[in-house]
Design a protein around this motif. Structure first.
Motif, mmCIF file in Angstrom:
data_model
loop_
_atom_site.group_PDB
_atom_site.id
_atom_site.type_symbol
_atom_site.label_atom_id
_atom_site.label_comp_id
_atom_site.label_asym_id
_atom_site.label_seq_id
_atom_site.Cartn_x
_atom_site.Cartn_y
_atom_site.Cartn_z
ATOM 1 N N VAL A 66 -65.339 49.772 110.083
ATOM 2 C CA VAL A 66 -64.319 50.447 110.898
ATOM 3 C C VAL A 66 -65.011 51.363 111.912
ATOM 4 O O VAL A 66 -65.585 52.385 111.539
ATOM 5 C CB VAL A 66 -63.370 51.272 110.002
ATOM 6 C CG1 VAL A 66 -62.379 52.056 110.846
ATOM 7 C CG2 VAL A 66 -62.634 50.367 109.020
ATOM 8 N N VAL A 85 -65.930 43.763 109.873
ATOM 9 C CA VAL A 85 -65.325 44.442 108.723
ATOM 10 C C VAL A 85 -65.406 45.962 108.879
ATOM 11 O O VAL A 85 -64.456 46.682 108.598
ATOM 12 C CB VAL A 85 -66.028 44.034 107.403
ATOM 13 C CG1 VAL A 85 -65.339 44.645 106.199
ATOM 14 C CG2 VAL A 85 -66.113 42.515 107.261
ATOM 15 N N ILE A 118 -79.179 42.565 106.204
ATOM 16 C CA ILE A 118 -79.768 43.463 107.205
ATOM 17 C C ILE A 118 -79.308 44.892 106.923
ATOM 18 O O ILE A 118 -78.111 45.158 106.817
ATOM 19 C CB ILE A 118 -79.332 43.021 108.623
ATOM 20 C CG1 ILE A 118 -79.807 41.580 108.861
ATOM 21 C CG2 ILE A 118 -79.885 43.977 109.688
ATOM 22 C CD1 ILE A 118 -79.010 40.826 109.885
ATOM 23 N N GLY A 170 -77.370 56.961 102.850
ATOM 24 C CA GLY A 170 -77.473 55.524 102.527
ATOM 25 C C GLY A 170 -78.136 55.248 101.202
ATOM 26 O O GLY A 170 -78.526 54.126 100.916
ATOM 27 N N TRP A 223 -54.612 49.873 98.359
ATOM 28 C CA TRP A 223 -54.307 50.802 99.457
ATOM 29 C C TRP A 223 -53.513 50.110 100.569
ATOM 30 O O TRP A 223 -53.108 50.739 101.534
ATOM 31 C CB TRP A 223 -55.538 51.539 99.979
ATOM 32 C CG TRP A 223 -56.670 50.704 100.497
ATOM 33 C CD1 TRP A 223 -57.807 50.387 99.815
ATOM 34 C CD2 TRP A 223 -56.820 50.144 101.806
ATOM 35 N NE1 TRP A 223 -58.638 49.642 100.604
ATOM 36 C CE2 TRP A 223 -58.066 49.480 101.837
ATOM 37 C CE3 TRP A 223 -56.033 50.127 102.954
ATOM 38 C CZ2 TRP A 223 -58.528 48.807 102.969
ATOM 39 C CZ3 TRP A 223 -56.496 49.462 104.078
ATOM 40 C CH2 TRP A 223 -57.726 48.813 104.070
ATOM 41 N N GLY A 281 -70.726 45.805 102.010
ATOM 42 C CA GLY A 281 -71.644 44.733 102.427
ATOM 43 C C GLY A 281 -72.227 43.963 101.248
ATOM 44 O O GLY A 281 -72.366 42.730 101.296
ATOM 45 N N ARG A 319 -72.385 52.842 95.478
ATOM 46 C CA ARG A 319 -71.137 53.570 95.256
ATOM 47 C C ARG A 319 -71.370 54.740 94.296
ATOM 48 O O ARG A 319 -72.048 54.567 93.262
ATOM 49 C CB ARG A 319 -70.083 52.671 94.612
ATOM 50 C CG ARG A 319 -69.237 51.873 95.592
ATOM 51 C CD ARG A 319 -68.361 52.760 96.457
ATOM 52 N NE ARG A 319 -67.387 52.020 97.196
ATOM 53 C CZ ARG A 319 -67.474 51.744 98.515
ATOM 54 N NH1 ARG A 319 -68.497 52.143 99.228
ATOM 55 N NH2 ARG A 319 -66.500 51.092 99.113
#
Ligand code: PAD
Ligand code: ZN
Length: 369
Positions: free
Chosen positions: A285, A283, A215, A358, A86, A197, A362
Motif C-alpha cells: 500500500v 500488493v 528480493i 525490517g 478486516w 511477502g 511478524r
C-alpha cells in the motif's frame, strides 16, 4: 473495561488505555481477542500512508473467541473461535454477488468511516467515539465487529496462527493463488519479504512456480524467504534488482512479479522486471500521492503486460480461511515460522520499531486468556 492501544494523532506512539465498549448491535459480535499480529498497514495508519480517523484503536490481524452476539446473528455463537476478517463481506452487494467479496461496498464504507457497517464505532473513550481500524480494532482485549467479519475456525487452531491468517496470510497467499494466474513452472519474483511477502512466496510455491526470486534489503528476510520456498535471492541494497532478475531470466523478466512493500521505486522495479505478456501484481500500500508512470504504447500495449492491484488477496474469507487452515495442517503452509516475537499489548510500539528496521516477519500480541 478492555485495554486497547490507541493512536491519538498522526505520528504519535500508541497509548494503552482502558476504553468503553458498547454491546454488539444487531448483526454484530463481541470477540475476546486471543492474539493480534502487527502488520505494516497498522504502521501505515500511524504515519498517514493509510487513512484513519483518530483517535482510533489500531489492529486488524486478529483472532479470538466470541463472547456475545447481537440480534439476528446466526453464523457464530458464544464460545466459537474466529478469525477476524478486516473486510467484512456482506454477501449482497454488486461485488460480493460476483465473487469479489474483497471489494465489498459495505466494508469499504466502514474502512473510511472508522466505524462498523453503520459508520459508528462501538468503542468510546472519555465519553467520545473511538474509531476502530477496518471494522476490527484488534489491538484491544475485546472488540465488537460485524458478524461477517467473524469467520468461524476449529477450536484446535493456535490463536497466534489464526490471527496471522486474518491479514498477512490471506493477503499474501491469496495474491499468489487468487489474484495472480501462476502457471506450473513459472518464474515468480517477489519484491519485499516481510510478513505479507513471505506468504506470497509460499503461495507461489503451492501454485507450482518453477523459480521464485525473493528480493529484499535485509539478509535475515532473504534467509527466511528461502525457507518459505524462494529458489534464488537478491539483496536490493547491493545493486539493481531489475537487471539481476533480467540476468536470471535470459533478459525476459519474470512471468509474474509481486510488489509487497508499497514504495514508488519498488513498484516501478516490479513492473519493469515483469516480462512481456506477464503479470505485475501490486500488493503493497503506497502513500496516496504515489503515481505509476508507464508509457502507454511501449510500456503496456506493445508489452501486453497486466498490471493488477491486489486487495486482501482477492479472498473469499468464508472459503479461503478453512482452505488455509487445511494447508497449514497438512504442513504445506508455514505459519508458526512467521512469528518472530510474541509480545504483550503494551509492547506494541516496540513491534512498530522492529517493523521499521525490517528485523521481524511478524510480532504477535498474545492476550491473557
Ligand atoms: P513488512 O514491513 O513486514 O515488510 C516489508 C519488507 O520490505 C521488509 O522485509 C523490508 O526489509 C522490505 N523492504 C523495504 N524497502 C525495500 C526496498 N527498497 N527494496 C526491497 N525490500 C525492501 O510489511 P508487510 O509484509 O506487513 O506489508 C507489506 C505491504 O503490504 C505494506 O505496504 C502493507 O500495508 C501492505 C498490505 N497490503 C494489503 C492489501 O490488501 N493489499 C494487506 C496487508 C498488507
Ligand atoms: Zn494487514
Amino acid at each position: 473495561m478492555p485495554k486497547a492501544a490507541i493512536l491519538t494523532a498522526l505520528e504519535q506512539p500508541l497509548e494503552i488505555h482502558d476504553v468503553d465498549l458498547d454491546k454488539p448491535h444487531a448483526g454484530e459480535v463481541k470477540v475476546r481477542m486471543g492474539a493480534s499480529g502487527v502488520c505494516h498497514s497498522d504502521l501505515s495508519v500511524q504515519n498517514g500512508t493509510l487513512m484513519g480517523v483518530a483517535p482510533i484503536v489500531l489492529g486488524h490481524e486478529g483472532a479470538g473467541v466470541v463472547e456475545e452476539v447481537g440480534e439476528g446473528v446466526t453464523s457464530v455463537k458464544p464460545g466459537d473461535h474466529v478469525v477476524i476478517s478486516w473486510v467484512p463481506q456482506c454477501g449482497e452487494c454488486y461485488f460480493c454477488q460476483r465473487g469479489q467479496g474483497e471489494l465489498c461496498k459495505a466494508a469499504d464504507a466502514s474502512l473510511a468511516s472508522g466505524g462498523l457497517l453503520d459508520g459508528t464505532p462501538r468503542f468510546s473513550w472519555n465519553g467520545a467515539p473511538l474509531s476502530q481500524m477496518a471494522a476490527s480494532g484488534t489491538f484491544s482485549e475485546v472488540s465488537v465487529i460485524p458478524e461477517s467479519g467473524a469467520v468461524k475456525i476449529p477450536d484446535d487452531v493456535d490463536m497466534k496462527v489464526a490471527a496471522l491468517i486474518g491479514c498477512g496470510v490471506l493477503t499474501g497467499v491469496g495474491a499468489a493463488l487468487n489474484t495472480a494466474d501462476i502457471k506450473k513452472g513459472d518464474t515468480v519474483a517477489v519484491v519485499g519479504c516481510g510478513g505479507v511477502g513471505l506468504n506470497v512466496i509460499q503461495g507461489a510455491r503451492i501454485a507450482g512456480a518453477g523459480e521464485i526470486i525473493a528480493i529484499d534489503m535485509n539478509e535475515t528476510k532473504l534467509q527466511m524467504a528461502k525457507e518459505f520456498g524462494a529458489t534464488a535471492t537478491i539483496n536490493a541494497s547491493q545493486g539493481d534488482p531489475v537487471s539481476q532478475v533480467m540476468g536470471m531470466t535470459e533478459e525476459r523478466g519474470a512471468d509474474v512479479a509481486f510488489e509487497v512493500i508499497g514504495l514508488g521505486p519498488t513498484i516501478d522495479q516490479t513492473i519493469t522486471m515483469t516480462r512481456r505478456g506477464g503479470q505485475a501484481i501490486l500488493v503493497g500500500v503506497p502513500r496516496m500521492d504515489v503515481m505509476v508512470n508507464i508509457p502507454a504504447f511501449f510500456g503496456i500495449v506493445l508489452q501486453e503486460k497486466t498490471i493488477k492491484g491486489c486487495w486482501y488477496g482477492s479472498s473469499n474469507v468464508q472459503q479461503d480461511v478453512p482452505k488455509l487452515i487445511d494447508l497449514y495442517k497438512k504442513g504445506e503452509l508455514k505459519l508458526d515460522e512467521l512469528i518472530s516475537r510474541e509480545i504483550s499489548l503494551d509492547q506494541v510500539n516496540e513491534a512498530f520499531d522492529a517493523m521499521k528496521t525490517g528485523e521481524v516477519a511478524r510480532s504477535v500480541i498474545v492476550y491473557p486468556s
